[in-house]
Design a protein around this motif. Structure first.
Motif, PDB file in Angstrom:
ATOM      1  N   GLU A  94       0.829  -1.203   0.000  1.00 62.25           N
ATOM      2  CA  GLU A  94       0.000   0.000   0.000  1.00 62.25           C
ATOM      3  C   GLU A  94       0.862   1.251   0.000  1.00 62.25           C
ATOM      4  N   GLU A  95       1.911   1.242   0.782  1.00 62.43           N
ATOM      5  CA  GLU A  95       2.785   2.415   0.884  1.00 62.43           C
ATOM      6  C   GLU A  95       3.525   2.668  -0.428  1.00 62.43           C
ATOM      7  N   LEU A  96       3.995   1.608  -1.081  1.00 63.69           N
ATOM      8  CA  LEU A  96       4.721   1.769  -2.340  1.00 63.69           C
ATOM      9  C   LEU A  96       3.809   2.308  -3.440  1.00 63.69           C
ATOM     10  N   PHE A  97       2.561   1.839  -3.482  1.00 66.11           N
ATOM     11  CA  PHE A  97       1.627   2.374  -4.466  1.00 66.11           C
ATOM     12  C   PHE A  97       1.392   3.862  -4.226  1.00 66.11           C
ATOM     13  N   LYS A  98       1.209   4.236  -2.965  1.00 65.78           N
ATOM     14  CA  LYS A  98       0.964   5.634  -2.648  1.00 65.78           C
ATOM     15  C   LYS A  98       2.159   6.504  -3.029  1.00 65.78           C
ATOM     16  N   MET A  99       3.368   6.075  -2.640  1.00 63.99           N
ATOM     17  CA  MET A  99       4.559   6.864  -2.933  1.00 63.99           C
ATOM     18  C   MET A  99       4.828   6.934  -4.435  1.00 63.99           C
ATOM     19  N   GLY A 100       4.652   5.801  -5.118  1.00 65.58           N
ATOM     20  CA  GLY A 100       4.906   5.765  -6.550  1.00 65.58           C
ATOM     21  C   GLY A 100       3.956   6.654  -7.326  1.00 65.58           C
ATOM     22  N   GLU A 101       2.676   6.585  -6.983  1.00 69.44           N
ATOM     23  CA  GLU A 101       1.694   7.397  -7.692  1.00 69.44           C
ATOM     24  C   GLU A 101       1.873   8.884  -7.383  1.00 69.44           C
ATOM     25  N   GLU A 102       2.275   9.204  -6.152  1.00 70.11           N
ATOM     26  CA  GLU A 102       2.569  10.608  -5.815  1.00 70.11           C
ATOM     27  C   GLU A 102       3.753  11.131  -6.622  1.00 70.11           C
ATOM     28  N   GLY A 104       4.282  10.265  -9.625  1.00 73.23           N
ATOM     29  CA  GLY A 104       3.887  10.246 -11.029  1.00 73.23           C
ATOM     30  C   GLY A 104       4.401   9.041 -11.792  1.00 73.23           C
ATOM     31  N   LEU A 105       4.638   7.942 -11.076  1.00 73.12           N
ATOM     32  CA  LEU A 105       5.173   6.738 -11.697  1.00 73.12           C
ATOM     33  C   LEU A 105       4.115   5.632 -11.768  1.00 73.12           C
ATOM     34  N   TYR A 106       4.233   4.799 -12.765  1.00 72.60           N
ATOM     35  CA  TYR A 106       3.358   3.633 -12.888  1.00 72.60           C
ATOM     36  C   TYR A 106       3.811   2.569 -11.890  1.00 72.60           C
ATOM     37  N   VAL A 107       2.854   1.958 -11.176  1.00 71.55           N
ATOM     38  CA  VAL A 107       3.153   0.941 -10.163  1.00 71.55           C
ATOM     39  C   VAL A 107       2.254  -0.267 -10.402  1.00 71.55           C
ATOM     40  N   GLN A 108       2.810  -1.461 -10.193  1.00 71.58           N
ATOM     41  CA  GLN A 108       2.005  -2.676 -10.305  1.00 71.58           C
ATOM     42  C   GLN A 108       2.459  -3.719  -9.290  1.00 71.58           C
ATOM     43  N   THR A 109       1.553  -4.667  -8.991  1.00 69.38           N
ATOM     44  CA  THR A 109       1.904  -5.833  -8.196  1.00 69.38           C
ATOM     45  C   THR A 109       1.186  -7.034  -8.808  1.00 69.38           C
ATOM     46  N   TYR A 110       1.057  -8.115  -8.043  1.00 68.43           N
ATOM     47  CA  TYR A 110       0.559  -9.367  -8.612  1.00 68.43           C
ATOM     48  C   TYR A 110      -0.430 -10.035  -7.674  1.00 68.43           C
ATOM     49  N   LYS A 112      -1.866 -13.772  -7.575  1.00 69.67           N
ATOM     50  CA  LYS A 112      -1.794 -15.112  -8.175  1.00 69.67           C
ATOM     51  C   LYS A 112      -1.305 -15.039  -9.616  1.00 69.67           C
ATOM     52  N   ASN A 113      -0.221 -14.307  -9.820  1.00 65.80           N
ATOM     53  CA  ASN A 113       0.446 -14.155 -11.110  1.00 65.80           C
ATOM     54  C   ASN A 113      -0.334 -13.332 -12.125  1.00 65.80           C
ATOM     55  N   GLN A 114      -1.378 -12.663 -11.705  1.00 63.83           N
ATOM     56  CA  GLN A 114      -2.055 -11.691 -12.556  1.00 63.83           C
ATOM     57  C   GLN A 114      -1.588 -10.300 -12.154  1.00 63.83           C
ATOM     58  N   ILE A 115      -1.310  -9.452 -13.132  1.00 66.62           N
ATOM     59  CA  ILE A 115      -0.875  -8.084 -12.841  1.00 66.62           C
ATOM     60  C   ILE A 115      -2.050  -7.302 -12.263  1.00 66.62           C
ATOM     61  N   ILE A 116      -1.790  -6.569 -11.184  1.00 69.83           N
ATOM     62  CA  ILE A 116      -2.789  -5.697 -10.572  1.00 69.83           C
ATOM     63  C   ILE A 116      -2.230  -4.284 -10.548  1.00 69.83           C
ATOM     64  N   THR A 117      -2.979  -3.335 -11.097  1.00 71.93           N
ATOM     65  CA  THR A 117      -2.527  -1.949 -11.138  1.00 71.93           C
ATOM     66  C   THR A 117      -3.734  -1.016 -11.127  1.00 71.93           C
ATOM     67  N   LEU A 154       7.852  -0.700 -10.130  1.00 74.15           N
ATOM     68  CA  LEU A 154       7.641   0.607 -10.738  1.00 74.15           C
ATOM     69  C   LEU A 154       8.300   0.594 -12.107  1.00 74.15           C
ATOM     70  N   ILE A 155       7.581   1.104 -13.117  1.00 76.05           N
ATOM     71  CA  ILE A 155       8.090   1.074 -14.489  1.00 76.05           C
ATOM     72  C   ILE A 155       8.023   2.467 -15.091  1.00 76.05           C
ATOM     73  N   ASN A 156       9.081   2.852 -15.786  1.00 77.21           N
ATOM     74  CA  ASN A 156       9.067   4.083 -16.562  1.00 77.21           C
ATOM     75  C   ASN A 156       9.820   3.832 -17.860  1.00 77.21           C
ATOM     76  N   LEU A 157       9.166   4.019 -18.972  1.00 75.07           N
ATOM     77  CA  LEU A 157       9.756   3.701 -20.270  1.00 75.07           C
ATOM     78  C   LEU A 157      10.558   4.842 -20.860  1.00 75.07           C
ATOM     79  N   GLU A 158      10.411   6.030 -20.293  1.00 79.66           N
ATOM     80  CA  GLU A 158      10.999   7.214 -20.920  1.00 79.66           C
ATOM     81  C   GLU A 158      12.239   7.739 -20.205  1.00 79.66           C
ATOM     82  N   ASP A 159      12.245   7.652 -18.877  1.00 77.02           N
ATOM     83  CA  ASP A 159      13.303   8.337 -18.124  1.00 77.02           C
ATOM     84  C   ASP A 159      13.748   7.484 -16.937  1.00 77.02           C
TER      85      ASP A 159
END
Length: 272
Positions: A94-102, A104-110, A112-117, A154-159
């Motif tokens: 929960e904390e990583l999603f909050k910090m990542g979104e603040e 401006g970064l894309y965040v995901q977790t899993y 049962k092996n399904q991506i959740i974002t 956390l993923i960023n394709l540009e920077d």
């Protein structure tokens, strides 16, 4: 001939740049297995994504294992059985999603092996193309998680610098919360503190009663460095990052596009 274990990364190591296994690599792996050695796929990929590669390669025989989620899961490919599983606590997710979104970064977790974002972005689609996993885009990640996951990414394709800055701004996480690392320039991962490919080496050496002196590890990315340092012989691919080469005992003469793993197997497992 003493039994040895080869630990090999997938992307940029075992597979070529088209994400195919060169025929010479597959033939060398089969020779190693027939000689009584073990082959371990060591990847940052989720278990289901890794299993698809394992099945495509026919590495479902006795003696084949997988370190998935960068060490959070140890899997017996022959018996199709999870041997060990580690988790990122809900509160950290929960904390990583909050910090990542603040940030401006894309965040995901899993789940049962399904991506959740919470966002359908180019980063999600890029990752899906790479791993072939299903996904859910939800308002509240915590409401849909059925168990604590193996990692948050956390993923960023540009920077790449934005991810590096995020990691630097939260270095306190390395002291007791999560182990953070780059598996690619575009992927910043947060995993359980004791989940590394190096820890997977020790687990499987104990399980298979193989001394650490009989281990070889091959990789190309920064998350492979602990594994290369822990194995008796750490091999960096010719195409590896320079910091990976700097900590290796051997650098292949051939790249991942030139069957570099076959070179490793012939030199360190079969050349006796």
């Amino acid at each position: 001939m003493e039994k040895k274990i080869l630990f090999t990364d997938i992307d940029g190591t075992l597979l070529n740049d088209n994400r195919e296994i060169p025929r010479e690599n597959m033939e060398a792996i089969n020779k190693a297995l027939e000689a009584g050695h073990s082959v371990v796929i060591a990847t940052g990929r989720p278990l289901d994504s890794g299993k698809k590669i394992v099945e495509e390669l026919g590495l479902t025989k006795p003696g084949c294992y997988m370190i998935a989620y960068n060490g959070a899961i140890i899997y017996d490919c022959g018996q199709e059985k999870v041997l060990e599983k580690k988790f990122v606590p809900y509160e950290y997710v929960e904390e990583l999603f909050k910090m990542g979104e603040e940030a401006g970064l894309y965040v995901q977790t899993y789940n049962k092996n399904q991506i959740i974002t919470t966002q359908d972005t180019p980063e999600l689609q890029y990752y899906r193309q790479h791993t072939k996993l299903g996904y859910q885009v939800v308002e509240d990640v915590m409401a849909v998680l059925e168990e604590e996951p193996q990692k948050v990414m956390l993923i960023n394709l540009e920077d790449k610098k934005r991810l590096e800055q995020f990691q630097a701004d939260h270095m306190e996480w390395q002291e007791g919360k999560c182990h953070s690392f780059f598996s690619m320039d575009t992927y910043l991962e947060y995993a359980p503190m004791n989940a590394t490919k190096a820890a997977g080496i020790h687990y499987l050496c104990d399980l298979l009663h193989v001394p650490l002196e009989n281990t070889i590890a091959a990789g190309d990315e920064r998350n492979d460095i602990p594994m290369l340092k822990e194995a008796q012989i750490g091999v960096a691919m010719k195409n590896a990052k320079e910091e990976v080469k700097a900590c290796a005992d051997y650098i292949t003469e051939r790249t991942n596009n030139e069957s570099g793993i076959a070179e490793v197997i012939e030199k360190f497992l079969l050349n006796e």
